[in-house]
Structure formats: structure tokens, C-alpha cells
Design a protein around this motif. Structure first.
Motif: not given
Length: 213
Positions: A53-58, A84-94, A2-9, A35-37
Motif C-alpha cells: 500500500v502506498v499512502l500519499f495523504k495526510e 503489515v505485521e502479518n506480511g503486508g507492506n507499506w510506503v508512507a510517502w510525503h 503484484k497488486r499495489i494499492l494507492a491512496i493519494v491526494g 489500483v487507486f482507492t
């Protein structure tokens, strides 16, 4: 795999701390490639259809300047919702819950958003909330944290984590289906100590695992 994309900081949230926290949280899951981007590459990366996708960025790029810039355009917001509507998944973190337009399509998809936090960090207790699909065991731990107070559309989501401190009580985690995809929102943690807390790391890992199942 599974490929997890992350945007943090961002300005208030140290990239290295969030990166280490997420890497540690996902260590138990051998079928995950993280994978961080950056936000500037998000549209391109969404087109590659990552499993989550994991988002930890305001949204604010320069919150301390007189003229504050933001990165989430209407195009990016709608692209996230379409993903997301088309089957993607999202984590909104902090920070991924903070400063985005309340009426925007991204915030509407989350069904909740950051309101405020006390100026002083306090001991915050996080406890699981009833039967849920994220955590099967009872969650009950304390960390020194920036206590997030949030607005959540409880009637249209599932609360799995709550928070309490001397400053009050709030919801700390919720999840729901959105179209053909899944959304999880998680409010802790801010400090390095909290981000590295083993009990918190377990919850974070399970959030990412659930959306990417």
C-alpha cells in the motif's frame, strides 16, 4: 502480478500530480498492477491483502477549517499495523507522514513522522546515505521542494536518503522490517516539477519495488 494499492491526494496535495508520479515511477516494473482507492475503502481493501500500500495523504481532511476533521481512526490505524505485521507492506510517502497522532500505532509503525517545513519552497538536495537495500547507485539530485523536516527513530530503522537546503538538513528516506512486513518512508516531493523529476521517480519506484518484493 503484484497488486499495489494507492491512496493519494488531499487538500494540499493534488491527486492528479501524485497519481501521475506514481504511475510513471512504476512503469519500469512490468509485474505491478496499481489500483487507486479512497480512505473510506481502506479497511475493505486491506482485507483483500494487497502486496503493498502506498499512502500519499495526510490525516487532516479539512485543514483550513476551524473544526478540523481527520480520517485515520484507531480502528484504521490498528488495521494497517495488523496488515503489515502479518506480511503486508507499506510506503508512507510525503503527506503519508503528516499530521497523524505521534503516539498512534500507525506512526509508531513508521518509526518517524513529519515535524515541519519552511513556508517558502527552496532548492532541496537529496543524497543517498551509505549502503542500503533500496538504491544501489549514488543518488544526488536537486528539486524545488517543500523541505520536510522529520523526526526519525534512527536506532530502529535504516536511513537511505538525506536532504539539505538553505533551511537545514534532515532525513528524507528510511526503511525497516515490521513483523512479517516491510515499511518505507519517503519525504519528497510536493510540487509537480519535483514529482515528475526523473531521478526522484527512480527512487520512488525502487521504494515500492523493495516493499513488494
Amino acid at each position: 502480478m503484484k497488486r499495489i494499492l494507492a491512496i493519494v491526494g488531499d487538500y494540499y496535495h493534488k491527486y492528479e500530480w501524485a497519481q501521475e508520479s506514481l504511475l510513471k515511477a512504476l512503469q519500469p516494473y512490468q509485474d505491478v498492477k496499481l489500483v487507486f482507492t479512497e480512505t473510506g475503502q481502506l479497511l475493505e481493501k486491506l482485507g483483500e491483502k494487497p502486496d503493498a500500500v502506498v499512502l500519499f495523504k495526510e490525516d487532516r481532511v479539512n485543514p483550513n477549517e476551524k473544526e478540523v476533521s481527520t480520517w485515520m481512526t484507531n480502528e484504521i490505524s490498528q488495521s494497517i499495523v495488523d496488515y503489515v505485521e502479518n506480511g503486508g507492506n507499506w510506503v508512507a510517502w510525503h503527506a503519508g507522514l503528516a499530521s497523524f497522532p505521534v503516539e498512534g500505532s500507525y506512526t509508531q509503525m513508521l518509526r518517524g513522522y513529519f515535524l515541519s517545513h519552511p513556508e517558502k519552497h527552496q532548492s532541496v538536495r537529496y543524497v543517498s546515505s551509505g549502503e542500503n537495500l533500496i538504491v544501489s547507485e549514488t543518488i544526488n539530485f536537486n528539486i524545488m521542494d517543500e523541505h520536510y523536516f522529520v523526526h526519525v527513530d534512527e536506532a530502529n530503522t535504516n536511513v537511505f536518503l538525506r536532504s539539505e537546503s538553505v533551511d537545514g538538513e534532515s532525513i528524507a528516506g528510511w526503511y525497516h522490517k515490521y513483523g512479517n512486513g516491510r515499511v518505507v518512508c519517503l519525504t519528497p516531493a510536493h510540487n509537480q516539477e519535483g514529482l515528475m523529476n526523473s531521478e526522484f521517480l527512480s527512487v520512488l519506484g525502487k521504494c515500492v519495488h523493495w516493499v513488494s518484493e
